[in-house]
Design a protein around this motif. Structure first.
Motif, PDB file in Angstrom:
ATOM      1  N   GLY A  19       0.804  -1.209   0.000  1.00  0.00           N
ATOM      2  CA  GLY A  19       0.000   0.000   0.000  1.00  0.00           C
ATOM      3  C   GLY A  19       0.837   1.260   0.000  1.00  0.00           C
ATOM      4  O   GLY A  19       0.536   2.231  -0.708  1.00  0.00           O
ATOM      5  N   LEU A  20       1.927   1.249   0.777  1.00  0.00           N
ATOM      6  CA  LEU A  20       2.790   2.430   0.859  1.00  0.00           C
ATOM      7  C   LEU A  20       3.517   2.672  -0.469  1.00  0.00           C
ATOM      8  O   LEU A  20       3.717   3.818  -0.880  1.00  0.00           O
ATOM      9  CB  LEU A  20       3.793   2.270   2.002  1.00  0.00           C
ATOM     10  CG  LEU A  20       3.193   2.224   3.415  1.00  0.00           C
ATOM     11  CD1 LEU A  20       4.282   1.994   4.449  1.00  0.00           C
ATOM     12  CD2 LEU A  20       2.422   3.501   3.721  1.00  0.00           C
ATOM     13  N   ILE A  21       3.931   1.591  -1.115  1.00  0.00           N
ATOM     14  CA  ILE A  21       4.601   1.732  -2.420  1.00  0.00           C
ATOM     15  C   ILE A  21       3.641   2.328  -3.444  1.00  0.00           C
ATOM     16  O   ILE A  21       3.978   3.277  -4.160  1.00  0.00           O
ATOM     17  CB  ILE A  21       5.140   0.369  -2.893  1.00  0.00           C
ATOM     18  CG1 ILE A  21       6.271  -0.103  -1.989  1.00  0.00           C
ATOM     19  CG2 ILE A  21       5.629   0.455  -4.337  1.00  0.00           C
ATOM     20  CD1 ILE A  21       6.714  -1.529  -2.241  1.00  0.00           C
ATOM     21  N   ASN A  22       2.436   1.767  -3.501  1.00  0.00           N
ATOM     22  CA  ASN A  22       1.454   2.283  -4.460  1.00  0.00           C
ATOM     23  C   ASN A  22       1.089   3.731  -4.161  1.00  0.00           C
ATOM     24  O   ASN A  22       0.848   4.530  -5.072  1.00  0.00           O
ATOM     25  CB  ASN A  22       0.200   1.410  -4.441  1.00  0.00           C
ATOM     26  CG  ASN A  22       0.434   0.045  -5.052  1.00  0.00           C
ATOM     27  OD1 ASN A  22       1.301  -0.116  -5.914  1.00  0.00           O
ATOM     28  ND2 ASN A  22      -0.319  -0.951  -4.614  1.00  0.00           N
ATOM     29  N   SER A  23       1.066   4.077  -2.886  1.00  0.00           N
ATOM     30  CA  SER A  23       0.681   5.433  -2.497  1.00  0.00           C
ATOM     31  C   SER A  23       1.673   6.467  -3.020  1.00  0.00           C
ATOM     32  O   SER A  23       1.276   7.482  -3.610  1.00  0.00           O
ATOM     33  CB  SER A  23       0.570   5.533  -0.971  1.00  0.00           C
ATOM     34  OG  SER A  23       0.300   6.863  -0.569  1.00  0.00           O
ATOM     35  N   ILE A  24       2.966   6.217  -2.833  1.00  0.00           N
ATOM     36  CA  ILE A  24       3.945   7.219  -3.275  1.00  0.00           C
ATOM     37  C   ILE A  24       4.020   7.265  -4.801  1.00  0.00           C
ATOM     38  O   ILE A  24       4.212   8.333  -5.390  1.00  0.00           O
ATOM     39  CB  ILE A  24       5.335   6.966  -2.651  1.00  0.00           C
ATOM     40  CG1 ILE A  24       6.216   8.208  -2.850  1.00  0.00           C
ATOM     41  CG2 ILE A  24       5.993   5.711  -3.217  1.00  0.00           C
ATOM     42  CD1 ILE A  24       7.488   8.182  -2.032  1.00  0.00           C
ATOM     43  N   ILE A  25       3.826   6.122  -5.465  1.00  0.00           N
ATOM     44  CA  ILE A  25       3.808   6.124  -6.928  1.00  0.00           C
ATOM     45  C   ILE A  25       2.638   6.961  -7.435  1.00  0.00           C
ATOM     46  O   ILE A  25       2.781   7.779  -8.356  1.00  0.00           O
ATOM     47  CB  ILE A  25       3.733   4.682  -7.463  1.00  0.00           C
ATOM     48  CG1 ILE A  25       5.063   3.959  -7.250  1.00  0.00           C
ATOM     49  CG2 ILE A  25       3.379   4.680  -8.956  1.00  0.00           C
ATOM     50  CD1 ILE A  25       5.038   2.489  -7.618  1.00  0.00           C
TER      51      ILE A  25
END
Length: 627
Positions: A556-562
């Motif tokens: 979730g955190l990876i997708n959020s910053i992308i």
């Protein structure tokens, strides 16, 4: 575990001290420096930053022997007791590194005549001698060593510098030769910034291969002119009459390759499990506290399951376990908690802050010297571990040995993906790579950045055995998995050891038939799961499928910053039109590449400026001629 540096040639020997200052994170327990002149031709100097693991009070480096040799070492020698018991060498310390000097002492007598300066000429990135391969005489004594290492040994009797790296490349050792012929070596590329004439430049061929395969190939780095000492090899260097360093030999002392048997019986699972148990016991040898990196996956869970047995064998305390994830609902997090509870192990676990990517990505890029951002969890994990322990044990290497990655079940699909990535790079160099060609064939061969010509993609992934051998010998294991763990753990002064890569386990696992690693219709790592079923792990853990470590920990955190940076990513990619079609499809790597350019291709930075926020670093990249 430590950081090492050195200068061999006519350059100021104090540069080695400046270099080791760039690596102070690798050794918070002290720094050492030594230098000497070499027959008025030049100088040899060593730097060392120490993380004290064995013989904490003693064993400072550089260390000198009774036969006049000097050593700096990064890593651990697990069979030092065996070498001590069979040696008449006059030991000065109780540390493991001195076992290297002892092995050298017993095998290399003093020369009958004083060696003359060597001759050599420029070949590829280095000056190379065409004479007798001097590294060959060191093969037998290096073979006695069992451990993980990158070391430099100076023998004044032969006026010879020996560089050597462990057989799997668990520990790093990098090198660069200046224009005036001085050789510099270090544990990380950032150390070369200690040389006033070193200006980091992008290695375009290495970058394109990295983007296509997901890891750098052979002994390349992403920096032009900077390569690695190849795993399992010895290099010897001497000075010519002008004080320039010359490569006088390269010798393989070990080559790891699969040699599968035709059959395997699950009745042999106890031996496979015991090989891992004994490898773990060796890696618990420490005079400081040890912890286990518990992800919740099969590999780290097996390490945890064997911890009590291995601790009893080694006579050491049972390690605590450490887990981090983006939420307590994460499947890996839940599995790790279940494993620790079922085995009654002490367990530290916590969740990542929501803004961790914004805060920690610069540190991740600076430490890793690479493009990957999905493993950001390593930074807070290792930072927390280092507050209580100095040694970590992880499950790295199991997927490369036992065919644990999803691509191993779809080799044709992965082959197409790698080829498509190369085709999306709009540049002749990428076309050459696809055809197995480099711009300069002189950089292929012993001591050079490329071991062999670039592979034909379809040949690499034509079957599972070819794929596993390629991934183990040409980049995936050394340049991705092991490099990530080394750089990010050592950025917090934590040594990480890898029991799946012990000689005991490798000897058995390399003989496993391919269909006992992966077979269609079955779960990956078939034989290893048979061994895991013999432990006290819950059955659902033994049968859990493989999840990618980075994206599984914080999807979730990876997708959020992308998603937050997506409009900027497209704009930034357009500044490198050769790569834009590919980077547009790889937004996480696009961020990583942009950050790499910002941090690593600027000439003056010797350390990370922690006062600059992530967006400023990404947005304020100086235009540069990358290609």
């Amino acid at each position: 575990m430590c950081g090492i540096s050195g200068v061999f040639g006519t350059d100021d020997p104090l540069i080695a001290s400046d270099m080791i200052s760039c690596l102070s994170h690798r050794g918070p327990d002290g720094q050492g420096y030594w230098s000497d002149s070499v027959n008025r031709l030049g100088n040899i100097s060593f730097g060392h930053s120490r993380l004290a693991i064995i013989d904490v009070i003693g064993s400072s480096q550089p260390i000198q022997s009774e036969h006049g040799c000097v050593l700096v070492q990064n890593g651990e020698i697990y069979n030092q007791t065996e070498i001590r018991e069979s040696s008449s060498y006059l030991w000065k310390t109780s540390g493991d590194g001195e076992a290297i000097l002892a092995a050298h002492f017993h095998s290399i007598p003093s020369p009958s005549v004083i060696p003359e300066p060597v001759s050599g000429k420029q070949n590829g990135w280095y000056r190379v001698s065409s004479g007798v391969n001097q590294a060959l005489r060191h093969v037998d004594w290096v073979k006695r060593l069992n451990g993980m290492w990158g070391f430099a040994l100076w023998d004044p009797r032969y006026r010879e510098l020996i560089l050597c790296r462990d057989e799997l490349g668990i520990k790093p050792l990098m090198k660069w030769q200046s224009d005036d012929g001085s050789l510099l070596f270090a544990s990380e590329a950032k150390a070369f910034r200690g040389h006033p004439e070193y200006f980091p430049k992008l290695d375009t061929q290495a970058l394109f291969a990295r983007l296509a395969f997901e890891y750098s190939l052979d002994d390349t780095s992403l920096f032009s002119g900077v390569s690695q000492v190849r795993p399992g090899t010895i290099e010897t260097w001497s000075l010519d009459s002008n004080g320039r360093a010359v490569l006088t030999g390269v010798a393989d002392y070990s080559q790891i390759k699969n040699s599968p048997n035709l059959e395997w019986n699950p009745n042999n699972a106890p031996q496979l499990l015991h090989s891992l148990r004994m490898g773990l016991a060796d890696r618990l040898n420490s005079d400081v506290p040890v912890g286990i990196v518990l992800s919740g996956g099969l590999d780290s869970s097996m390490v945890a399951a064997l911890a009590k047995d291995a601790s009893e064998i080694a006579g050491k305390p049972i390690p605590k376990c450490w887990t981090v994830s983006e939420s307590e609902d994460n499947p890996d997090y839940k599995a790790a908690v279940e494993v620790a509870n079922s085995l009654d192990l002490d367990h530290h676990c916590w969740t990542l802050d929501e803004d961790v990517f914004w805060k920690r990505l610069p540190s991740l890029s600076w430490a890793g010297e690479d493009l990957d951002l999905t493993v950001l969890f390593f930074q807070p994990l290792f930072e927390q571990m280092s507050k209580e322990v100095k040694v970590g044990i992880c499950g790295q290497g199991a997927d490369e040995i036992h065919a644990g990655y999803p691509r191993h079940g779809n080799l044709s699909g992965h082959s197409n993906l790698v080829s498509q990535r190369l085709n999306l790079i709009d540049h002749p160099i990428a076309e050459n790579l696809s055809s197995g060609l480099l711009l300069d064939n002189d950089i292929i061969g012993p001591g050079q950045p490329w071991t062999a010509p670039p592979p034909k993609v379809e040949d690499v992934f034509c079957n599972l055995e070819n794929t596993l051998n390629f991934e183990m010998s040409r980049g995936q294991l050394t340049n991705f998995q092991l490099r990530l763990v080394d750089r990010h753990s050592m950025s917090h002064g934590l040594e990480v050891r890898v029991p799946f890569l012990s000689r005991q386990h490798l000897e058995l696992s390399s003989k496993l038939p391919m269909d006992w690693r992966f077979k269609q219709g079955h779960m990956e790592k078939r034989a290893l799961r048979e061994a895991a079923a013999l432990t006290n792990l819950p059955r659902n853990i033994v049968s859990r499928p493989k999840l990618p470590a980075g994206t599984a920990t914080s999807p979730g955190l990876i997708n959020s910053i992308i998603n937050e940076l997506k409009p900027n990513i497209i704009e930034w990619n357009a500044e490198t039109p050769h790569l834009a079609p590919l980077l547009d499809k790889m937004p996480d790597i696009a961020i990583g590449f942009r950050l790499f350019c910002s941090l690593h291709l600027q000439p003056n930075a010797k350390s990370l400026n922690t006062n600059t926020d992530l967006f400023s670093l990404l947005d304020d990249v100086e235009p540069m001629e990358l290609f």
